[in-house]
Write a protein that holds these residues in place. Structure first.
Motif, short mmCIF file in Angstrom:
data_model
loop_
_atom_site.label_atom_id
_atom_site.label_comp_id
_atom_site.label_asym_id
_atom_site.label_seq_id
_atom_site.Cartn_x
_atom_site.Cartn_y
_atom_site.Cartn_z
N ARG A 182 0.63 -10.01 10.43
CA ARG A 182 -0.23 -10.61 9.46
C ARG A 182 0.85 -11.59 8.72
O ARG A 182 2.07 -11.36 8.50
CB ARG A 182 -0.72 -9.92 8.40
N ILE A 183 0.66 -12.66 8.48
CA ILE A 183 1.33 -13.64 7.72
C ILE A 183 0.68 -13.91 6.40
O ILE A 183 -0.27 -14.53 6.45
CB ILE A 183 1.55 -15.10 8.54
N PRO A 184 1.25 -13.57 5.22
CA PRO A 184 0.77 -13.59 4.17
C PRO A 184 0.51 -15.27 3.56
O PRO A 184 1.28 -16.09 4.05
CB PRO A 184 1.62 -13.03 3.08
N GLY A 185 -0.68 -15.39 2.78
CA GLY A 185 -1.04 -16.82 2.40
C GLY A 185 -0.17 -17.44 1.81
O GLY A 185 0.19 -18.70 1.91
N ALA A 206 -10.81 -14.25 15.89
CA ALA A 206 -9.95 -15.05 15.00
C ALA A 206 -10.42 -15.25 13.54
O ALA A 206 -9.60 -15.55 12.59
CB ALA A 206 -10.19 -16.56 15.47
N GLY A 207 -11.43 -14.97 13.11
CA GLY A 207 -12.03 -15.31 11.71
C GLY A 207 -12.24 -16.62 11.70
O GLY A 207 -11.77 -17.53 12.39
N PRO A 208 -12.99 -17.32 10.66
CA PRO A 208 -13.37 -18.57 10.40
C PRO A 208 -12.20 -19.36 10.22
O PRO A 208 -11.02 -19.04 9.55
CB PRO A 208 -13.93 -18.71 9.27
N ALA A 209 -12.16 -20.74 10.49
CA ALA A 209 -10.95 -21.59 10.52
C ALA A 209 -10.60 -22.09 8.74
O ALA A 209 -9.48 -22.16 8.51
CB ALA A 209 -11.09 -22.74 11.19
N GLN A 210 -11.78 -22.38 8.25
CA GLN A 210 -11.59 -22.92 6.75
C GLN A 210 -10.54 -22.13 5.80
O GLN A 210 -9.89 -22.55 5.26
CB GLN A 210 -13.01 -22.84 6.01
N PRO A 211 -10.73 -20.60 5.88
CA PRO A 211 -9.86 -19.85 5.07
C PRO A 211 -8.35 -20.06 4.97
O PRO A 211 -7.55 -20.20 4.35
CB PRO A 211 -10.19 -18.70 4.96
N LEU A 212 -7.83 -20.12 6.49
CA LEU A 212 -6.69 -20.58 6.74
C LEU A 212 -6.27 -21.74 6.49
O LEU A 212 -5.04 -21.83 5.98
CB LEU A 212 -6.41 -20.11 8.45
N ALA A 213 -6.95 -22.73 6.63
CA ALA A 213 -6.92 -24.06 6.32
C ALA A 213 -6.56 -24.42 4.88
O ALA A 213 -5.50 -25.09 4.33
CB ALA A 213 -7.87 -25.07 6.96
N GLU A 214 -7.56 -23.60 4.06
CA GLU A 214 -7.20 -23.51 2.63
C GLU A 214 -5.93 -22.98 2.12
O GLU A 214 -5.47 -23.48 0.95
CB GLU A 214 -8.45 -23.00 2.03
N ALA A 215 -5.44 -22.22 3.05
CA ALA A 215 -4.15 -21.39 2.51
C ALA A 215 -2.98 -22.31 2.77
O ALA A 215 -1.82 -22.18 2.29
CB ALA A 215 -3.72 -20.14 3.40
N ILE A 216 -3.10 -23.59 3.43
CA ILE A 216 -1.76 -24.58 3.83
C ILE A 216 -2.22 -25.79 3.37
O ILE A 216 -3.27 -26.54 3.65
CB ILE A 216 -1.81 -24.40 5.65
N PRO A 217 -1.29 -26.29 2.36
CA PRO A 217 -1.53 -27.48 1.79
C PRO A 217 -1.76 -28.51 3.06
O PRO A 217 -0.86 -28.72 3.90
CB PRO A 217 -0.23 -27.62 1.14
N GLY A 218 -2.76 -29.27 2.43
CA GLY A 218 -3.09 -30.56 3.44
C GLY A 218 -3.59 -30.25 4.73
O GLY A 218 -3.90 -31.09 5.42
#
Length: 250
Positions: A182-185, A206-218
């Motif tokens: 796991r890679i912490p947010g 995979a789980g949805p894309a949006q939560p991962l995108a929201e954890a990464i600036p931009g």
């Protein structure tokens, strides 16, 4: 394929085309040909002016096989990717990983951000942060004498895929036990390069894309409509979205 030594482990790789370099990192139980050539990615990217570097992860394809889980952590496998760039004299490249390859790409971007111009995390969304489940059923399925006796449907699917790719199942069993870090947010929040997260909308692994995108600036999310973990890989929406992302000015 050509071969180089990554800290004593043979890593098989290919280079296709000319232009800006992009490094492709395949998923678990796959290999460079299955993940990237057979799905049309190499042809698509070279045809659009990119120099494509793809390789077989350790334990996979034509690369060296190891049988201890410690040899397959995300950070260790990310160093194979970094050493391949060193071997080829590439200071900085775009990097795209699928599934396990996305996690490896994330570790590469975190550990060596100066080497990653843009990153595409595909086939792994929210579960990069939350985890993708217990690896033991998959390891047991890979080592089972009779695949028909494997009760867990997800594990049976990975066993079938490993058999289809003629993989070293003992090496894969060691890999699956260690490669689901796991890679912490809060760690992902340190990324500063442009990031695209591309996931099929029915990809339960995979789980949805949006939560991962929201954890990464931009970062931004790319949904691949109606595609699961296996069918998203070669999808045209995926290809078009990645090409548009790569053509943007950094």
């Amino acid at each position: 394929m050509r071969v180089f030594s990554s800290d004593g482990v043979d890593i098989a790789y290919t280079v296709d085309g000319e232009g800006d370099p992009i490094l492709l990192i395949h998923g678990f139980a796959s290999n460079a040909a299955t993940n990237w050539k057979d799905t049309g990615w190499v042809r698509w990217l070279t045809g659009n002016g990119f120099r494509v570097i793809s390789f077989d992860n350790r334990g996979h394809g034509a690369s060296g096989k190891l049988y201890e889980p410690d040899a397959y952590t995300g950070p260790v496998m990310a160093e194979d990717a970094r050493r391949l760039l060193d071997h080829l004299g590439i200071a900085r490249a775009d990097v795209m990983g699928y599934s396990m390859g996305a996690r490896i790409a994330a570790f590469l971007a975190l550990t060596h951000p100066e080497r990653v111009r843009r990153a595409i995390f595909a086939g792994l969304g929210a579960n990069m942060i939350h985890g993708v489940g217990d690896p033991e059923p998959i390891a047991e399925a890979l080592l089972a004498d009779d695949p028909a006796a494997v009760a867990d449907a997800n594990a049976r699917g990975f066993r079938s895929f490993a058999d289809n790719t003629k993989s070293d199942r003992r090496a894969l069993a060691a890999c699956i036990k260690a490669s689901r870090d796991r890679i912490p947010g809060e760690d992902l929040a340190r990324l500063t390069m442009p990031v695209l997260v591309a996931v099929g909308t029915v990809d339960a692994i995979a789980g949805p894309a949006q939560p991962l995108a929201e954890a990464i600036p931009g970062a931004r999310a790319l949904d691949i409509p109606g595609r699961d973990h296996m069918k998203a890989v070669g999808d045209r929406v995926f290809k078009d979205g990645v090409l548009a992302f790569l053509r943007e000015k950094p």
